[in-house]
Design a protein around this motif. Structure first.
Motif, PDB file in Angstrom:
ATOM      1  N   UNK A 152       0.794  -1.222   0.000  1.00 29.10           N
ATOM      2  CA  UNK A 152       0.000   0.000   0.000  1.00 29.10           C
ATOM      3  C   UNK A 152       0.824   1.268   0.000  1.00 29.10           C
ATOM      4  N   UNK A 153       2.101   1.171   0.356  1.00 26.15           N
ATOM      5  CA  UNK A 153       2.937   2.378   0.399  1.00 26.15           C
ATOM      6  C   UNK A 153       3.047   3.034  -0.973  1.00 26.15           C
ATOM      7  N   UNK A 154       3.205   2.221  -2.011  1.00 23.68           N
ATOM      8  CA  UNK A 154       3.320   2.768  -3.364  1.00 23.68           C
ATOM      9  C   UNK A 154       2.042   3.497  -3.761  1.00 23.68           C
ATOM     10  N   UNK A 155       0.893   2.934  -3.393  1.00 22.62           N
ATOM     11  CA  UNK A 155      -0.382   3.575  -3.704  1.00 22.62           C
ATOM     12  C   UNK A 155      -0.510   4.890  -2.947  1.00 22.62           C
ATOM     13  N   UNK A 156      -0.077   4.892  -1.684  1.00 20.62           N
ATOM     14  CA  UNK A 156      -0.132   6.131  -0.894  1.00 20.62           C
ATOM     15  C   UNK A 156       0.738   7.209  -1.520  1.00 20.62           C
ATOM     16  N   UNK A 157       1.927   6.817  -1.983  1.00 23.19           N
ATOM     17  CA  UNK A 157       2.817   7.788  -2.628  1.00 23.19           C
ATOM     18  C   UNK A 157       2.206   8.298  -3.928  1.00 23.19           C
ATOM     19  N   UNK A 158       1.518   7.413  -4.661  1.00 26.31           N
ATOM     20  CA  UNK A 158       0.874   7.834  -5.906  1.00 26.31           C
ATOM     21  C   UNK A 158      -0.229   8.841  -5.633  1.00 26.31           C
ATOM     22  N   UNK A 169     -14.374   0.147  -8.209  1.00 22.43           N
ATOM     23  CA  UNK A 169     -13.060  -0.462  -8.180  1.00 22.43           C
ATOM     24  C   UNK A 169     -12.162   0.132  -9.241  1.00 22.43           C
ATOM     25  N   UNK A 170     -10.905  -0.303  -9.284  1.00 23.40           N
ATOM     26  CA  UNK A 170      -9.916   0.288 -10.205  1.00 23.40           C
ATOM     27  C   UNK A 170      -9.952  -0.313 -11.610  1.00 23.40           C
ATOM     28  N   UNK A 171     -11.061  -0.135 -12.307  1.00 21.06           N
ATOM     29  CA  UNK A 171     -11.120  -0.653 -13.674  1.00 21.06           C
ATOM     30  C   UNK A 171     -10.875   0.469 -14.671  1.00 21.06           C
ATOM     31  N   UNK A 172     -10.730   0.092 -15.931  1.00 19.05           N
ATOM     32  CA  UNK A 172     -10.378   1.060 -16.971  1.00 19.05           C
ATOM     33  C   UNK A 172     -11.473   2.100 -17.203  1.00 19.05           C
ATOM     34  N   UNK A 173     -12.711   1.769 -16.907  1.00 20.88           N
ATOM     35  CA  UNK A 173     -13.777   2.754 -17.094  1.00 20.88           C
ATOM     36  C   UNK A 173     -13.582   3.955 -16.169  1.00 20.88           C
ATOM     37  N   UNK A 207      -2.704  15.535 -22.075  1.00 23.37           N
ATOM     38  CA  UNK A 207      -1.680  14.492 -22.086  1.00 23.37           C
ATOM     39  C   UNK A 207      -1.186  14.186 -20.675  1.00 23.37           C
ATOM     40  N   UNK A 208      -0.842  15.208 -19.907  1.00 25.53           N
ATOM     41  CA  UNK A 208      -0.341  14.992 -18.551  1.00 25.53           C
ATOM     42  C   UNK A 208      -1.405  14.358 -17.668  1.00 25.53           C
ATOM     43  N   UNK A 209      -2.667  14.723 -17.897  1.00 27.30           N
ATOM     44  CA  UNK A 209      -3.760  14.161 -17.113  1.00 27.30           C
ATOM     45  C   UNK A 209      -3.880  12.666 -17.377  1.00 27.30           C
ATOM     46  N   UNK A 210      -3.701  12.258 -18.623  1.00 28.64           N
ATOM     47  CA  UNK A 210      -3.762  10.837 -18.968  1.00 28.64           C
ATOM     48  C   UNK A 210      -2.724  10.042 -18.189  1.00 28.64           C
ATOM     49  N   UNK A 211      -1.520  10.573 -18.096  1.00 27.29           N
ATOM     50  CA  UNK A 211      -0.445   9.900 -17.363  1.00 27.29           C
ATOM     51  C   UNK A 211      -0.814   9.752 -15.887  1.00 27.29           C
ATOM     52  N   UNK A 212      -1.319  10.809 -15.276  1.00 25.16           N
ATOM     53  CA  UNK A 212      -1.686  10.766 -13.863  1.00 25.16           C
ATOM     54  C   UNK A 212      -2.835   9.789 -13.619  1.00 25.16           C
ATOM     55  N   UNK A 213      -3.835   9.792 -14.499  1.00 17.74           N
ATOM     56  CA  UNK A 213      -4.975   8.891 -14.338  1.00 17.74           C
ATOM     57  C   UNK A 213      -4.532   7.438 -14.422  1.00 17.74           C
ATOM     58  N   UNK A 214      -3.718   7.114 -15.405  1.00 25.68           N
ATOM     59  CA  UNK A 214      -3.247   5.733 -15.568  1.00 25.68           C
ATOM     60  C   UNK A 214      -2.406   5.294 -14.379  1.00 25.68           C
ATOM     61  N   UNK A 215      -1.546   6.186 -13.915  1.00 26.72           N
ATOM     62  CA  UNK A 215      -0.684   5.853 -12.777  1.00 26.72           C
ATOM     63  C   UNK A 215      -1.517   5.589 -11.523  1.00 26.72           C
ATOM     64  N   UNK A 216      -2.547   6.401 -11.304  1.00 28.91           N
ATOM     65  CA  UNK A 216      -3.398   6.235 -10.130  1.00 28.91           C
ATOM     66  C   UNK A 216      -4.166   4.918 -10.177  1.00 28.91           C
ATOM     67  N   UNK A 217      -4.780   4.625 -11.307  1.00 25.27           N
ATOM     68  CA  UNK A 217      -5.573   3.397 -11.435  1.00 25.27           C
ATOM     69  C   UNK A 217      -4.682   2.163 -11.350  1.00 25.27           C
ATOM     70  N   UNK A 218      -3.515   2.200 -11.971  1.00 21.84           N
ATOM     71  CA  UNK A 218      -2.596   1.052 -11.919  1.00 21.84           C
ATOM     72  C   UNK A 218      -2.139   0.780 -10.485  1.00 21.84           C
ATOM     73  N   UNK A 259      -3.708   1.652  -7.730  1.00 23.80           N
ATOM     74  CA  UNK A 259      -4.892   1.197  -6.994  1.00 23.80           C
ATOM     75  C   UNK A 259      -5.112  -0.294  -7.237  1.00 23.80           C
ATOM     76  N   UNK A 260      -5.065  -0.704  -8.480  1.00 23.96           N
ATOM     77  CA  UNK A 260      -5.291  -2.106  -8.829  1.00 23.96           C
ATOM     78  C   UNK A 260      -4.199  -3.010  -8.247  1.00 23.96           C
ATOM     79  N   UNK A 261      -2.972  -2.537  -8.249  1.00 30.14           N
ATOM     80  CA  UNK A 261      -1.848  -3.364  -7.790  1.00 30.14           C
ATOM     81  C   UNK A 261      -1.745  -3.421  -6.278  1.00 30.14           C
ATOM     82  N   UNK A 262      -1.947  -2.292  -5.607  1.00 31.00           N
ATOM     83  CA  UNK A 262      -1.671  -2.196  -4.177  1.00 31.00           C
ATOM     84  C   UNK A 262      -2.896  -2.372  -3.285  1.00 31.00           C
TER      85      UNK A 262
END
Length: 266
Positions: free
Chosen positions: A3-9, A34-38, A50-61, A63-66
């Protein structure tokens, strides 16, 4: 620890995005199961870029992983909380500001968002200095709104070569702010007050926006649409009142007749 990685994200997202984005994203997340692509798509569509896309993907990934079992409302609360902490910590702190390409390893603020933030922070005065200016309707709208809430706005802008300045073309930077003609004070550096030594003409090349004596954005970016978004530009926000006060006082002295080289544009 899990969960630490998710908290940092979450903390990084709260630091990188402006408050308006945080509020909209929190609303999206509060409705997510939940952390799905929708959810990722909904975040991107809420604030495209463009920058928003990067932040959104990083947050969802993350969330799904941690923390895949963490409900959306909890993620939304965590994002709001991180944003509140970030705002308190940055109240007196300098910040790096960029335009153009972002780096995934360094948290920075976007120039376009910071410009709006600084203008909105003004309570009594705004000092705006730029070399070139065009295509910044959103900035003009914010300055108009500031003037209408009784903030005194000084615009110090470069003139065209034809009018004694160093800006190429027939039109100076003041044209971009025509909507402020009756709401702000315009200043220029006339040719007869510029030194004539050498073959090149001195330019009014500074770029800054100062809100009262509390904060200032100093940037390589002109007030143009490309400079605020696409060009590779860097700057810094200073929230040191003593330093900001000295900078504003410097320009105030330059405006002071008869010795000051800046003159009010009639």
């Amino acid at each position: 620890m899990t969960g630490d990685s998710f908290a940092r994200t979450i903390a990084g997202t709260a630091a990188d995005l402006p408050s308006g984005h945080i509020a909209v994203w929190a609303e999206v997340l509060s409705r997510a199961h939940g952390p799905d692509r929708s959810v990722e798509v909904a975040l991107i569509e809420a604030r495209p870029g463009h920058a928003i896309t990067i932040h959104a993907r990083r947050l969802i990934d993350a969330w799904r992983t941690e923390a895949p079992d963490l409900p959306g409302p909890a993620v939304a609360l965590a994002l709001r909380s991180a944003a509140q902490v970030h705002q308190q910590q940055t109240a007196q702190r300098s910040e790096l500001v960029i335009s153009g390409p972002t780096s995934p390893s360094v948290s920075v603020r976007l120039t376009s968002s910071v410009v709006v933030e600084v203008i909105r922070a003004a309570r009594s005065s705004l000092l705006v200095v730029s070399f070139a200016a065009y295509g910044v309707t959103a900035v003009v709208d914010e300055l108009v709104a500031a003037a209408r809430r009784n903030v005194h706005v000084d615009l110090v802008l470069e003139s065209s070569v034809e009018d004694g300045g160093a800006l190429r073309g027939r039109l100076g930077a003041s044209v971009a702010f025509a909507a402020l003609r009756d709401l702000a004070t315009f200043w220029h550096w006339p040719a007869h007050r510029r030194s004539t030594g050498g073959t090149s003409r001195p330019a009014l090349h500074a770029k800054l926006i100062a809100a009262d004596d509390r904060c200032v954005l100093i940037s390589s970016a002109n007030l143009t649409d490309r400079a605020l978004t696409h060009n590779l530009e860097v700057g810094v926000v200073l929230r040191n009142p003593d330093l900001v006060r000295k900078l504003v006082a410097h320009f105030t002295a330059l405006m002071r007749a008869p010795a000051g080289p800046l003159e009010r544009l009639r």
